[in-house]
Design an enzyme around this catalytic site. Structure first.
Site, short mmCIF file in Angstrom:
data_model
loop_
_atom_site.label_atom_id
_atom_site.label_comp_id
_atom_site.label_asym_id
_atom_site.label_seq_id
_atom_site.Cartn_x
_atom_site.Cartn_y
_atom_site.Cartn_z
N CYS A 10 0.83 -1.22 0.00
CA CYS A 10 0.00 0.00 0.00
C CYS A 10 0.87 1.27 0.00
O CYS A 10 1.47 1.57 -1.02
CB CYS A 10 -1.00 -0.06 1.14
SG CYS A 10 -2.42 1.01 0.85
N HIS A 62 -3.12 -5.29 1.77
CA HIS A 62 -2.43 -5.49 3.06
C HIS A 62 -2.49 -6.95 3.51
O HIS A 62 -3.31 -7.27 4.38
CB HIS A 62 -3.12 -4.65 4.14
CG HIS A 62 -2.98 -3.17 3.98
ND1 HIS A 62 -1.96 -2.46 4.55
CD2 HIS A 62 -3.75 -2.28 3.33
CE1 HIS A 62 -2.11 -1.18 4.26
NE2 HIS A 62 -3.18 -1.05 3.52
N GLU A 89 -0.67 -8.33 5.54
CA GLU A 89 -0.26 -8.39 6.95
C GLU A 89 -1.43 -8.29 7.92
O GLU A 89 -1.25 -8.57 9.11
CB GLU A 89 0.80 -7.30 7.24
CG GLU A 89 0.28 -5.87 7.32
CD GLU A 89 0.05 -5.20 5.96
OE1 GLU A 89 0.12 -5.88 4.92
OE2 GLU A 89 -0.23 -3.98 5.95
N1 LIG Z 1 -3.33 1.92 3.67
C1 LIG Z 1 -2.42 2.67 3.11
O1 LIG Z 1 -1.21 2.40 3.17
C2 LIG Z 1 -2.94 3.91 2.45
C3 LIG Z 1 -1.96 4.65 1.59
C4 LIG Z 1 -2.30 6.11 1.56
N2 LIG Z 1 -3.50 6.37 0.85
C5 LIG Z 1 -1.13 6.87 0.97
O2 LIG Z 1 -1.25 7.57 0.02
O3 LIG Z 1 -0.06 6.78 1.50
#
Ligand SMILES: NC(=O)CC[C@H](N)C(=O)O
Length: 191
Positions: free
Chosen positions: A80, A172, A174
């Protein structure tokens, strides 16, 4: 000797990644300082907020050492916000936002929509199988460059990619209690 995998611990869901790596059989340790980065063989960049991580990486003087290690071939896995950090190019980033880079991908931040659009789905991921993918304000990959392999897609866009020993997922793993994606990263270290 067992490889030691660091989890970047300036912000984000560090504890969950440490737990998933340990369940996958790795020796895992948090990385907050350049000296700690020097002691690991690979790194996980967790989920969180990529703009905050970018700022803290620069404050903690980790940005340049991290770029140097990745350019030097250190394996890295970003989930992410971590995917955003590994990307060479971001769309919808903060105006001053920088990345660590290394992966020849262009990612779109918050691509699935804002906070409310967090969702879960089952995906087929190459070399892993069916995974429960949890997306939280997630990016997706808009463009891939040479040597980038797409491992999974959602909404018509790549959401898991691999380039050599760099791995990134929009979702994610994790948080699901399933450590097969982390196990795949651990296997990438011994290739
Ligand atoms: N769950 C996340 O890691 C979100 C990422 C977040 N939207 C960002 O731009 O960093």
């Amino acid at each position: 000797m067992t490889a030691r995998i660091g989890v970047l611990a300036v912000q984000g869901d560090v504890r969950e990644h440490l737990a998933a790596l340990r369940e996958a059989g790795a020796d895992a340790a948090p990385v907050r300082r350049p000296q700690e980065l020097a002691q690991v063989d690979a790194i996980v960049l967790p989920g969180g907020e990529s703009t905050t991580m970018d700022r803290l990486l620069r404050t903690f003087e980790l940005m340049e050492p991290l770029r140097a290690r990745i350019a030097d071939g250190m394996p890295a896995y970003g989930s992410c916000a971590g995917m955003i950090l590994l990307a060479d190019e971001i769309l919808d980033g903060h105006p001053q936002q920088q990345t660590v880079g290394g992966m020849r991908i262009t990612v779109r931040r918050n691509a699935f929509g804002r906070q409310v659009d967090s969702y879960e789905t089952d995906l087929e991921m190459t070399d892993v199988g069916t995974v429960r993918a949890v997306f939280i304000r997630a990016p997706w990959v808009e463009r891939t460059g040479d040597g980038v392999e797409v491992l999974a897609q959602a909404s018509g866009h790549p959401v898991a990619v691999r380039q050599g020993n760099l791995l990134a997922t929009s979702f994610h793993p994790e948080v699901t209690g399933d450590h097969r994606v982390h196990a795949m990263f651990v296997r990438m270290l011994s290739r």
